[in-house]
Design an enzyme around this catalytic site. Structure first.
Site, PDB file in Angstrom:
ATOM      1  CB  SER B  11      54.941  -1.214 -10.852  1.00  0.00           C
ATOM      2  OG  SER B  11      55.376  -1.134  -9.962  1.00  0.00           O
ATOM      3  CG  HIS B  38      57.988  -0.744 -13.134  1.00  0.00           C
ATOM      4  ND1 HIS B  38      57.021  -0.482 -12.398  1.00  0.00           N
ATOM      5  CD2 HIS B  38      57.746  -0.747 -14.208  1.00  0.00           C
ATOM      6  CE1 HIS B  38      57.261   0.879 -13.299  1.00  0.00           C
ATOM      7  NE2 HIS B  38      57.588  -0.223 -13.756  1.00  0.00           N
ATOM      8  CG  ASP B 131      56.538   3.186 -15.900  1.00  0.00           C
ATOM      9  OD1 ASP B 131      56.390   4.496 -16.400  1.00  0.00           O
ATOM     10  OD2 ASP B 131      57.212   2.584 -15.394  1.00  0.00           O
TER      11      ASP B 131
END
Lengths: 282, 203
Positions: B11, B38, B131
Site C-alpha cells: 500500500s 493499493h 489489508d
C-alpha cells in the site's frame, strides 16, 4: 495438517457444486457457470456471517427457507455501480455511437444487468442532451427484483453526488448536473421525465433468451462474473439481439477478443470496449 | 518444497518497494508473481508499464480470465479486485471494497490460497492499513510460506506490523533479503523440477 486443509478445500468445492445445483433446481437461478472463485468467496462470507459450519448447512437453509435464498441471491449478485461510471465510456458513446443513433427515426437500447439503475439514468441524460431521448425505447433488465425496485424509483443517496457531478462533467456533460435531480434530505430524485421511455424488467442472462431487436446493448461489469462458456453464451445472446450494425458496450476490462463471436463484431473503441455488430450480407 | 506462485500486497510506499524487489529478480525467475498495490481508482496502468521496462520479467496488468504463466508478474488493475481461480486463471471483480480497498490484498491472498494451497508464498510490504493480514493468515494456515517486510525498513510500518501480529510469518526481511530468498527458492524449485523431469524420462 496441510493435507487436511487440501481435503477440506476439496470437500468445500463439492459442497459448492451441490448447493448451486440445488438452487437451480429449486429456484431456477443458475449460478453453475459463474466464476468459481467469486461464488466461493461470497458463499464462504455468508457462512461466516450466518455462523454456520459448512456449505452443506447453508444448503439446507437455502432449500428450506425461501427468505434465506433471497439473501444468497443478493450475495451472488454484485450491485456496485455509480452514475456515469467510467466517464470516458460515456464520452465514447457520445462521440462514436450517438451520431449513428441520430440517423434512426426510432431506436432501442438495452441495459443488460442494470443493477440499481445509475448507469441507465446516466445514459438517459446523454440521450436527452443529444436531443434524441424521445426517439428511444430503453429496456433495463436484471435478474434481481430487489435492485429493479430501487432502479424504478430513481431515488438515490445524496452522499455520492459530488463524485457523480465530477463523473458527469468528465463524460462530456453539457449542462449542470444539478439540472437532472432534486435534493431531498439525504436523497436525490432524478428528473422523472428521464423515466418516460424506460422499461425495467426481470431478465436473466443465464437462462432467458432474446426479447427484442435493439440498436445498442450496454452490459458493463457483468461478464467478469461468468466463466468462459457462459460468457460465450451471453455474447451469442447479445449478437442475436442486435440489429445489423448495432452496438455493444462492455466494461473496461471485458473483451470480445477470446469469445467465439470475436469475428462477428468490429472494434469501434478498443479502450472503452465499444463494438459494432458486422453487417451480415444475405 | 517447490512453489507455484507468489502473491504480494503493498500500500502506501509500495511503488518503490515493489520496484526494488521486482528489479532485483533475474530474467529467468520463473515462479509467477501476482501483486495488489493499493492505488487510486482513476489512475492508469502506469505502474505495470514502468516496471515492465525496468524488469527482465514480463510485468503486466492482470486481464480478465488470463492464464497465469511462469516468468510473468501480474498487477491488479485500479478499481478491480483480482481473484485466482482454482484452474490458475485470473478473474476480476468490481464487488464492494474490502478494508476500504479495491483491489484488496486479502481477496487476492484468500483466493490464491484455495488455488495453490501450501505451494504459495505470500508477502506483505509497506502500507498504512491492515489489508493483507487475514489473507496472510489463511496462507499460513494452509501451509504456505509467509514473508513480511521488516517494519524498520518499510516506509509505513502499519501494514507489516499488523501482518506480523496476525499471522506470525516464517520470515521478516528487508526488500533485499526478500529478493535473495525468492531467488534461492526459485533456483531450488528449478532443480527439483529437473530431477522430477529426469525421473519421468527414466520411467
Amino acid at each position: 495438517m496441510y493435507s487436511d486443509s487440501k481435503d477440506i478445500n476439496r470437500t468445500t468445492n463439492i459442497e459448492i457444486d451441490l448447493i448451486l445445483e440445488g438452487i437451480f433446481n429449486k429456484y431456477g437461478y443458475d449460478f453453475r457457470n459463474y466464476s468459481k472463485a467469486h461464488v466461493k468467496r461470497r458463499l464462504l462470507n455468508r457462512l461466516t456471517t450466518s455462523k454456520l459450519n459448512s456449505i452443506s448447512e447453508l444448503q439446507h437453509k437455502v432449500l428450506h427457507e425461501p427468505g434465506f435464498f433471497e439473501i444468497i441471491l443478493r450475495d451472488l449478485s454484485i450491485n456496485v455501480t455509480e452514475m456515469f461510471r467510467d466517464p470516458s465510456f460515456y464520452l465514447a458513446l457520445r462521440n462514436e455511437v450517438i451520431p449513428i443513433l441520430k440517423t434512426y427515426p426510432f431506436f432501442k437500447v438495452w441495459h443488460a444487468g442494470c443493477s440499481t439503475g445509475e448507469e441507465v439514468y446516466s445514459f438517459a441524460v446523454v440521450l436527452k442532451e443529444e436531443g434524441i431521448y424521445d426517439r428511444a425505447q430503453i429496456y433495463a433488465t436484471d435478474f434481481n427484483h430487489d435492485v429493479l425496485d430501487i432502479a424504478k424509483k430513481g431515488i438515490f443517496p445524496i452522499d455520492r453526488i459530488k463524485e457523480y457531478t465530477y463523473n458527469y462533467q468528465a463524460s462530456g456533460g453539457k449542462q449542470s448536473f444539478s439540472d437532472y435531480y432534486m435534493a431531498n434530505y439525504d436523497s436525490v430524485i432524478y428528473d422523472q421525465s428521464l423515466k418516460k421511455n424506460l422499461v425495467f424488467a426481470e431478465h436473466n442472462l443465464v437462462t432467458d433468451s432474446v426479447f427484442a431487436e435493439v440498436n445498442l446493448i450496454i452490459c458493463r461489469n457483468v461478464l467478469i462474473y461468468f466463466n468462459k462458456d457462459l460468457q460465450n453464451r451471453v455474447i451469442d445472446l447479445f449478437h442475436d439481439s442486435l440489429i445489423n450494425g448495432g452496438f455493444l458496450g462492455l466494461g473496461s476490462k471485458e473483451t470480445l477478443q477470446f469469445t467465439t463471436k470475436a469475428n462477428s463484431f468490429e472494434i469501434i473503441n478498443n479502450e472503452e470496449k465499444v463494438y459494432k455488430k458486422k453487417i451480415i450480407k444475405k | 518444497m517447490s512453489y507455484k506462485a507468489i502473491v504480494i500486497g503493498a500500500s502506501a510506499g509500495g511503488f518503490f518497494a515493489l520496484k526494488k524487489l521486482i528489479t532485483a529478480l533475474p530474467s529467468d525467475f520463473s515462479i509467477p508473481i501476482l501483486i495488489v498495490q493499493h492505488i487510486s481508482p482513476t489512475s492508469d496502468s502506469y505502474m505495470a508499464k514502468h516496471l515492465n521496462k525496468l524488469s527482465g520479467l514480463t510485468v503486466k496488468e492482470a486481464d480478465e480470465k488470463e492464464i497465469i504463466k511462469p516468468g510473468h508478474v501480474y498487477i491488479a488493475p485500479p478499481n478491480y479486485h483480482i481473484l485466482i481461480e482454482e484452474d490458475c486463471t485470473i478473474s476480476l471483480s468490481t464487488s464492494e471494497k474490502k478494508n476500504y480497498s479495491r483491489p484488496s490484498i486479502d481477496i487476492l491472498f484468500e483466493t490464491a490460497t484455495f488455488a495453490y494451497g501450501e505451494e504459495l508464498i505470500g508477502i506483505v510490504l509497506t502500507g498504512a492499513n491492515n489489508d493483507g493480514s487475514s489473507g496472510l493468515l489463511s496462507i499460513k494456515n494452509s501451509g504456505g510460506y509467509c514473508i513480511v517486510q521488516d517494519p524498520d525498513e518499510a516506509e509505513v510500518d502499519t501494514m507489516p506490523l499488523a501482518a506480523i501480529k496476525t499471522s506470525n510469518p516464517q520470515k521478516i526481511l528487508t526488500i533485499e533479503g526478500i529478493a535473495k530468498l525468492l531467488i534461492k527458492i526459485n533456483n531450488a524449485s528449478k532443480k527439483q523440477n529437473k530431477i522430477k523431469k529426469k525421473k519421468k524420462d527414466i520411467n
